[in-house]
Scaffold this motif. Structure first.
Motif, mmCIF file in Angstrom:
data_model
loop_
_atom_site.group_PDB
_atom_site.id
_atom_site.type_symbol
_atom_site.label_atom_id
_atom_site.label_comp_id
_atom_site.label_asym_id
_atom_site.label_seq_id
_atom_site.Cartn_x
_atom_site.Cartn_y
_atom_site.Cartn_z
ATOM 1 N N ALA A 1 41.736 46.856 22.319
ATOM 2 C CA ALA A 1 42.945 46.389 23.008
ATOM 3 C C ALA A 1 43.057 46.953 24.417
ATOM 4 O O ALA A 1 43.360 46.216 25.368
ATOM 5 C CB ALA A 1 44.179 46.751 22.191
ATOM 6 N N VAL A 2 42.813 48.237 24.566
ATOM 7 C CA VAL A 2 42.902 48.835 25.902
ATOM 8 C C VAL A 2 41.782 48.301 26.790
ATOM 9 O O VAL A 2 41.993 48.031 27.981
ATOM 10 C CB VAL A 2 42.902 50.375 25.824
ATOM 11 C CG1 VAL A 2 42.840 51.002 27.210
ATOM 12 C CG2 VAL A 2 44.141 50.854 25.081
ATOM 13 N N GLY A 3 40.601 48.112 26.220
ATOM 14 C CA GLY A 3 39.506 47.505 26.985
ATOM 15 C C GLY A 3 39.872 46.109 27.458
ATOM 16 O O GLY A 3 39.632 45.752 28.614
ATOM 17 N N LEU A 4 40.455 45.305 26.570
ATOM 18 C CA LEU A 4 40.895 43.960 26.971
ATOM 19 C C LEU A 4 41.975 44.013 28.050
ATOM 20 O O LEU A 4 41.976 43.206 28.979
ATOM 21 C CB LEU A 4 41.420 43.184 25.769
ATOM 22 C CG LEU A 4 40.381 42.600 24.834
ATOM 23 C CD1 LEU A 4 41.051 42.000 23.596
ATOM 24 C CD2 LEU A 4 39.551 41.540 25.548
ATOM 25 N N ARG A 5 42.907 44.948 27.920
ATOM 26 C CA ARG A 5 43.973 45.065 28.925
ATOM 27 C C ARG A 5 43.394 45.359 30.304
ATOM 28 O O ARG A 5 43.784 44.769 31.305
ATOM 29 C CB ARG A 5 44.952 46.164 28.524
ATOM 30 C CG ARG A 5 46.105 46.231 29.503
ATOM 31 C CD ARG A 5 47.044 47.384 29.319
ATOM 32 N NE ARG A 5 47.334 47.708 27.946
ATOM 33 C CZ ARG A 5 47.850 48.865 27.576
ATOM 34 N NH1 ARG A 5 48.117 49.784 28.467
ATOM 35 N NH2 ARG A 5 48.095 49.110 26.307
ATOM 36 N N TYR A 6 42.424 46.286 30.359
ATOM 37 C CA TYR A 6 41.843 46.627 31.655
ATOM 38 C C TYR A 6 40.880 45.557 32.154
ATOM 39 O O TYR A 6 40.740 45.368 33.362
ATOM 40 C CB TYR A 6 41.198 48.014 31.612
ATOM 41 C CG TYR A 6 42.242 49.084 31.804
ATOM 42 C CD1 TYR A 6 42.660 49.453 33.071
ATOM 43 C CD2 TYR A 6 42.862 49.680 30.718
ATOM 44 C CE1 TYR A 6 43.637 50.399 33.262
ATOM 45 C CE2 TYR A 6 43.844 50.636 30.886
ATOM 46 C CZ TYR A 6 44.227 50.986 32.171
ATOM 47 O OH TYR A 6 45.215 51.917 32.350
ATOM 48 N N LEU A 7 40.247 44.845 31.253
ATOM 49 C CA LEU A 7 39.442 43.703 31.679
ATOM 50 C C LEU A 7 40.342 42.652 32.321
ATOM 51 O O LEU A 7 40.019 42.096 33.371
ATOM 52 C CB LEU A 7 38.684 43.109 30.492
ATOM 53 C CG LEU A 7 37.785 41.913 30.792
ATOM 54 C CD1 LEU A 7 36.677 42.320 31.758
ATOM 55 C CD2 LEU A 7 37.199 41.361 29.510
ATOM 56 N N TRP A 8 41.488 42.409 31.711
ATOM 57 C CA TRP A 8 42.466 41.461 32.271
ATOM 58 C C TRP A 8 42.977 41.962 33.623
ATOM 59 O O TRP A 8 43.150 41.190 34.549
ATOM 60 C CB TRP A 8 43.622 41.246 31.300
ATOM 61 C CG TRP A 8 44.631 40.279 31.821
ATOM 62 C CD1 TRP A 8 45.893 40.559 32.248
ATOM 63 C CD2 TRP A 8 44.462 38.879 32.002
ATOM 64 N NE1 TRP A 8 46.516 39.428 32.669
ATOM 65 C CE2 TRP A 8 45.648 38.370 32.527
ATOM 66 C CE3 TRP A 8 43.408 37.997 31.769
ATOM 67 C CZ2 TRP A 8 45.830 37.030 32.830
ATOM 68 C CZ3 TRP A 8 43.587 36.668 32.065
ATOM 69 C CH2 TRP A 8 44.780 36.196 32.587
ATOM 70 N N ARG A 9 43.185 43.271 33.739
ATOM 71 C CA ARG A 9 43.636 43.824 35.020
ATOM 72 C C ARG A 9 42.580 43.603 36.098
ATOM 73 O O ARG A 9 42.899 43.261 37.237
ATOM 74 C CB ARG A 9 43.939 45.309 34.882
ATOM 75 C CG ARG A 9 44.416 45.893 36.192
ATOM 76 C CD ARG A 9 44.973 47.263 36.061
ATOM 77 N NE ARG A 9 45.492 47.672 37.359
ATOM 78 C CZ ARG A 9 45.495 48.904 37.792
ATOM 79 N NH1 ARG A 9 45.062 49.872 37.031
ATOM 80 N NH2 ARG A 9 45.962 49.179 38.983
ATOM 81 N N ALA A 10 41.306 43.789 35.745
ATOM 82 C CA ALA A 10 40.245 43.562 36.726
ATOM 83 C C ALA A 10 40.210 42.106 37.160
ATOM 84 O O ALA A 10 40.102 41.805 38.360
ATOM 85 C CB ALA A 10 38.887 43.979 36.143
ATOM 86 N N VAL A 11 40.330 41.180 36.215
ATOM 87 C CA VAL A 11 40.326 39.751 36.537
ATOM 88 C C VAL A 11 41.523 39.394 37.422
ATOM 89 O O VAL A 11 41.383 38.695 38.436
ATOM 90 C CB VAL A 11 40.321 38.895 35.234
ATOM 91 C CG1 VAL A 11 40.603 37.439 35.532
ATOM 92 C CG2 VAL A 11 39.009 39.064 34.497
ATOM 93 N N GLU A 12 42.701 39.887 37.062
ATOM 94 C CA GLU A 12 43.904 39.600 37.858
ATOM 95 C C GLU A 12 43.814 40.210 39.252
ATOM 96 O O GLU A 12 44.290 39.621 40.222
ATOM 97 C CB GLU A 12 45.152 40.113 37.136
ATOM 98 C CG GLU A 12 45.567 39.243 35.983
ATOM 99 C CD GLU A 12 46.004 37.858 36.438
ATOM 100 O OE1 GLU A 12 46.964 37.746 37.223
ATOM 101 O OE2 GLU A 12 45.361 36.878 36.009
ATOM 102 N N THR A 13 43.196 41.376 39.359
ATOM 103 C CA THR A 13 43.035 42.005 40.670
ATOM 104 C C THR A 13 42.053 41.221 41.528
ATOM 105 O O THR A 13 42.267 41.072 42.734
ATOM 106 C CB THR A 13 42.583 43.472 40.516
ATOM 107 O OG1 THR A 13 43.519 44.156 39.687
ATOM 108 C CG2 THR A 13 42.505 44.171 41.852
ATOM 109 N N VAL A 14 40.996 40.705 40.927
ATOM 110 C CA VAL A 14 40.056 39.856 41.674
ATOM 111 C C VAL A 14 40.788 38.610 42.174
ATOM 112 O O VAL A 14 40.608 38.189 43.317
ATOM 113 C CB VAL A 14 38.838 39.476 40.801
ATOM 114 C CG1 VAL A 14 38.037 38.362 41.431
ATOM 115 C CG2 VAL A 14 37.965 40.695 40.549
ATOM 116 N N ARG A 15 41.621 38.035 41.335
ATOM 117 C CA ARG A 15 42.328 36.798 41.702
ATOM 118 C C ARG A 15 43.447 37.014 42.720
ATOM 119 O O ARG A 15 43.636 36.213 43.618
ATOM 120 C CB ARG A 15 42.906 36.145 40.453
ATOM 121 C CG ARG A 15 41.835 35.607 39.524
ATOM 122 C CD ARG A 15 42.380 35.101 38.235
ATOM 123 N NE ARG A 15 43.339 34.034 38.432
ATOM 124 C CZ ARG A 15 44.233 33.657 37.529
ATOM 125 N NH1 ARG A 15 44.284 34.265 36.366
ATOM 126 N NH2 ARG A 15 45.062 32.671 37.777
#
Length: 169
Positions: free
Chosen positions: A133-147
């Protein structure tokens, strides 16, 4: 937390009341305190699950302690690089530990709890939920930061936000 508290109160009652002269005189030896050894292990399991479940699904990024002097002082582009790099490092660290952790915990599939009627692997399986879950949250943060770029206000305290609003005005 309520279950932990209630179990703790049960421990206290059993430890101090059941063996007392008053209890024995009133109720006899109807309750054997040795049957309540499970309460200690049950509280440990509940605490373990509370910590990992809470950190996986309840605690937000802004609730963590951060050392963000460089982050807040950097330009938007540098903050974006910091945010993406930090998120990717966290994802890689967490997810790369899943395999070795499971290899280490394989033995827990056959070991049982000392006092609870359950195998040890399900007790500790919350750690894998936490890692995922925490890995997914930070993966989502990386994607949102790229966008969308880095969001500086993520690391600004509410007290400081009022100061930033005054600076903008």
């Amino acid at each position: 937390m309520a279950a932990i508290f209630c179990t703790f109160i049960l421990q206290i009652v059993v430890r101090y009341a059941v063996g007392s002269e008053w209890f024995v005189a009133t109720f006899g030896n109807t309750i054997d305190a040795s049957y309540f050894g499970w309460t200690v292990e049950f509280i440990l399991v509940l605490w373990l699950w509370t910590i990992f479940w809470g950190n996986a699904f309840v605690v937000q990024d802004r609730d963590h302690v951060t050392f963000d002097i460089l982050y807040n002082g950097a330009s938007r582009q540098v903050r974006t690089v910091f945010a993406i790099l930090g998120a990717v490092i966290i994802v890689v660290a967490l997810w790369s530990s899943i395999g070795p952790t499971y290899d280490r915990m394989k033995l827990l599939r056959i070991k049982s709890s000392a006092t609870l009627p359950i195998k040890m692997l399900p007790i500790y399986s919350i750690y894998f939920v936490f890692l995922g879950a925490v890995g997914l949250r930070y993966l989502w943060r990386a994607v949102e930061t790229v966008r969308h770029g880095a969001d500086r206000e993520l690391h600004v305290l509410p007290v400081e936000e009022a100061v930033h609003q005054e600076d903008k005005a």
